[in-house]
Design a protein around this motif. Structure first.
Motif, short mmCIF file in Angstrom:
data_model
loop_
_atom_site.label_atom_id
_atom_site.label_comp_id
_atom_site.label_asym_id
_atom_site.label_seq_id
_atom_site.Cartn_x
_atom_site.Cartn_y
_atom_site.Cartn_z
N LEU A 5 -2.13 -3.30 13.77
CA LEU A 5 -1.64 -4.66 13.55
C LEU A 5 -2.61 -5.71 14.08
CD1 LEU A 5 2.19 -4.38 14.28
CD2 LEU A 5 1.05 -4.52 12.07
N VAL A 6 -3.27 -5.40 15.19
CA VAL A 6 -4.24 -6.36 15.74
C VAL A 6 -5.41 -6.55 14.78
CG1 VAL A 6 -5.96 -6.71 17.56
CG2 VAL A 6 -3.63 -5.99 18.15
N VAL A 7 -5.97 -5.46 14.28
CA VAL A 7 -7.11 -5.56 13.36
C VAL A 7 -6.69 -6.22 12.04
CG1 VAL A 7 -8.77 -4.23 11.99
CG2 VAL A 7 -8.32 -3.59 14.36
N ILE A 8 -5.55 -5.83 11.51
CA ILE A 8 -5.08 -6.43 10.26
C ILE A 8 -4.79 -7.91 10.46
CG2 ILE A 8 -3.24 -6.42 8.53
CD1 ILE A 8 -2.98 -3.38 9.10
N THR A 70 4.27 9.38 5.15
CA THR A 70 3.11 9.71 4.33
C THR A 70 2.81 8.59 3.34
OG1 THR A 70 3.61 12.07 4.51
CG2 THR A 70 2.16 11.40 2.71
N ALA A 71 3.86 8.02 2.75
CA ALA A 71 3.67 6.93 1.79
C ALA A 71 3.04 5.71 2.46
CB ALA A 71 5.00 6.56 1.15
N ALA A 72 3.48 5.39 3.68
CA ALA A 72 2.92 4.25 4.40
C ALA A 72 1.43 4.46 4.69
CB ALA A 72 3.68 4.03 5.70
N SER A 73 1.08 5.66 5.11
CA SER A 73 -0.34 5.96 5.37
C SER A 73 -1.15 5.93 4.08
CB SER A 73 -0.47 7.33 6.05
OG SER A 73 0.16 7.34 7.30
N ALA A 74 -0.55 6.39 2.98
CA ALA A 74 -1.24 6.38 1.70
C ALA A 74 -1.50 4.95 1.23
CB ALA A 74 -0.44 7.15 0.65
N VAL A 75 -0.52 4.06 1.47
CA VAL A 75 -0.71 2.64 1.11
C VAL A 75 -1.88 2.06 1.89
CG1 VAL A 75 0.31 0.34 1.30
CG2 VAL A 75 1.66 2.22 0.39
N LYS A 76 -1.94 2.33 3.19
CA LYS A 76 -3.05 1.82 4.00
C LYS A 76 -4.39 2.40 3.53
CE LYS A 76 -1.48 2.60 8.20
NZ LYS A 76 -1.44 2.53 9.69
N LEU A 77 -4.39 3.68 3.15
CA LEU A 77 -5.62 4.29 2.65
C LEU A 77 -6.06 3.60 1.35
CD1 LEU A 77 -7.78 6.48 2.73
CD2 LEU A 77 -6.19 8.01 1.56
N ALA A 78 -5.10 3.35 0.46
CA ALA A 78 -5.43 2.70 -0.81
C ALA A 78 -5.95 1.28 -0.58
CB ALA A 78 -4.20 2.68 -1.72
N VAL A 79 -5.29 0.55 0.32
CA VAL A 79 -5.75 -0.81 0.62
C VAL A 79 -7.14 -0.79 1.24
CG1 VAL A 79 -5.33 -2.86 2.04
CG2 VAL A 79 -3.42 -1.77 0.86
N GLY A 80 -7.36 0.14 2.19
CA GLY A 80 -8.67 0.24 2.82
C GLY A 80 -9.77 0.54 1.82
N ALA A 136 2.90 -1.78 5.60
CA ALA A 136 2.90 -0.31 5.72
C ALA A 136 2.83 0.12 7.18
CB ALA A 136 1.74 0.28 4.94
N THR A 137 2.14 -0.64 8.00
CA THR A 137 2.04 -0.32 9.43
C THR A 137 3.36 -0.57 10.15
OG1 THR A 137 -0.31 -0.91 9.41
CG2 THR A 137 0.78 -0.82 11.55
N VAL A 138 4.05 -1.65 9.75
CA VAL A 138 5.31 -2.02 10.39
C VAL A 138 6.40 -0.98 10.13
CG1 VAL A 138 7.14 -3.79 10.36
CG2 VAL A 138 4.75 -4.46 10.44
N VAL A 139 6.20 -0.13 9.13
CA VAL A 139 7.16 0.97 8.90
C VAL A 139 7.35 1.79 10.17
CG1 VAL A 139 7.46 3.15 7.65
CG2 VAL A 139 6.75 1.10 6.42
N GLY A 140 6.32 1.86 10.99
CA GLY A 140 6.39 2.64 12.22
C GLY A 140 6.99 1.91 13.40
N ALA A 141 7.52 0.69 13.20
CA ALA A 141 8.09 -0.08 14.31
C ALA A 141 9.42 0.51 14.76
CB ALA A 141 8.26 -1.53 13.90
N ASP A 142 9.61 0.59 16.05
CA ASP A 142 10.86 1.07 16.63
C ASP A 142 11.52 -0.10 17.36
OD1 ASP A 142 12.95 2.32 17.84
OD2 ASP A 142 11.75 3.82 18.90
N LEU A 143 12.55 -0.68 16.76
CA LEU A 143 13.16 -1.87 17.32
C LEU A 143 14.04 -1.59 18.54
CD1 LEU A 143 14.06 -3.99 14.16
CD2 LEU A 143 12.01 -4.00 15.58
#
Length: 217
Positions: A5-8, A70-80, A136-143
Motif C-alpha cells: 500500500l505504501v508503494v502503490i 489468488t485472484a487478488a494476487s493475479a490482479v496485482k500481477l496483471a497490473v504490474g 486488490a491489496t486491500v482484500v487482505g485487510a483485517d478490520l
C-alpha cells in the motif's frame, strides 16, 4: 499488505498525468476552489473503492491460496505487467509522439472549467491501474486489527499527499505558489514522458515481484 500500500500510494501520488492536470486546475481562475473540489472527489472515489472491497470481504482477509486470495494476487500481477509494458512503450515511442502544443490546449480548457467540472475530473484522472492494484491489496485487510485501519488511512493520505501539499501551498502562499507551481508545470511538460516511464516501471516491477512471491508461497 503495508509495504504494498505504501508503494502503490506513493505511485498514485506522483503519477505525472494526475499531477500535471492538478497543477493546471490550480493555475486556473479560482484555482484553489477548483483544486479543493478536485481533491474532495478524488478522495471520495478512493474511499468508495476501499469500502466496496471491504464490504465484499466482510473485513476479513481470505485464507492463503484460496480463490479470492489468488485472484487478488493475479490482479496485482496483471497490473504490474501492464505498467512495465506501458513504461517500455512510452520509452520506445515517447520521443516520437511528443506534441508540444498539447499542454497549452489542455491549460486553456482547464482554465474555463467550473468547480463542478473540476470535481468530476478527480475520479477520471486517477491512475486506475494503480487504484486497482491498491484494491486488490486491500482484500487482505483485517478490520479486527487497529493496524489495518492505520494502513488504510496512510494509503489514502499517501495517494492524495501531492495534491494536498499543492492545495495548501496555493491557499497559504498564493504568490509564491503561483511561481513554483508554474515552474513545476513547465518541468512536467518537458519531462512528462521520462517521469511516466520511471513511475510505471518501478511500481510495475515491485507489483510483479510481490505478486509472484504471493502466488508461489
Amino acid at each position: 499488505m503495508v509495504p504494498d500500500l505504501v508503494v502503490i500510494g506513493l505511485g498514485i501520488a506522483v503519477f505525472p498525468l494526475s499531477v500535471t492536470a492538478f497543477v493546471l486546475v490550480l493555475s486556473a481562475d479560482r484555482g484553489s476552489w477548483k483544486g479543493l473540489a478536485f481533491i474532495v472527489s478524488w478522495l471520495a472515489c478512493f474511499v468508495a473503492v476501499l469500502a466496496a472491497v471491504l464490504i465484499s470481504t466482510g473485513g476479513r482477509p481470505p485464507p492463503p491460496r484460496s480463490p479470492p486470495s489468488t485472484a487478488a494476487s493475479a490482479v496485482k500481477l496483471a497490473v504490474g505487467m501492464g505498467l512495465v509494458g506501458y513504461g517500455w512503450y512510452r520509452h520506445r515511442t515517447g520521443g516520437r509522439t511528443h506534441r508540444p502544443k498539447k499542454p497549452s490546449r489542455m491549460s486553456a480548457r482547464l482554465d474555463r472549467i467550473s468547480v463542478w467540472s473540476a470535481a468530476a475530473l478527480g475520479p477520471l484522472l486517477q491512475p486506475w491501474g494503480l487504484v486497482a492494484a491498491g484494491a486488490a491489496t486491500v482484500v487482505g485487510a483485517d478490520l479486527s486489527r487497529t493496524s489495518s485501519y492505520v494502513a488504510l488511512a496512510v494509503y489514502c493520505v499517501l495517494g492524495t499527499s501531492s495534491l494536498l501539499a499543492m492545495e495548501l501551498y496555493a491557499l497559504f502562499a498564493p504568490d509564491s505558489a503561483r511561481v513554483r507551481l508554474g515552474k513545476l508545470r513547465t518541468w512536467l511538460q518537458a519531462h512528462q514522458n521520462q517521469a511516466l516511464v520511471g513511475v510505471s516501471v518501478v511500481v510495475g516491477l515491485f507489483l510483479v515481484g510481490r505478486s509472484i512471491v504471493q502466488l508461489t508461497s
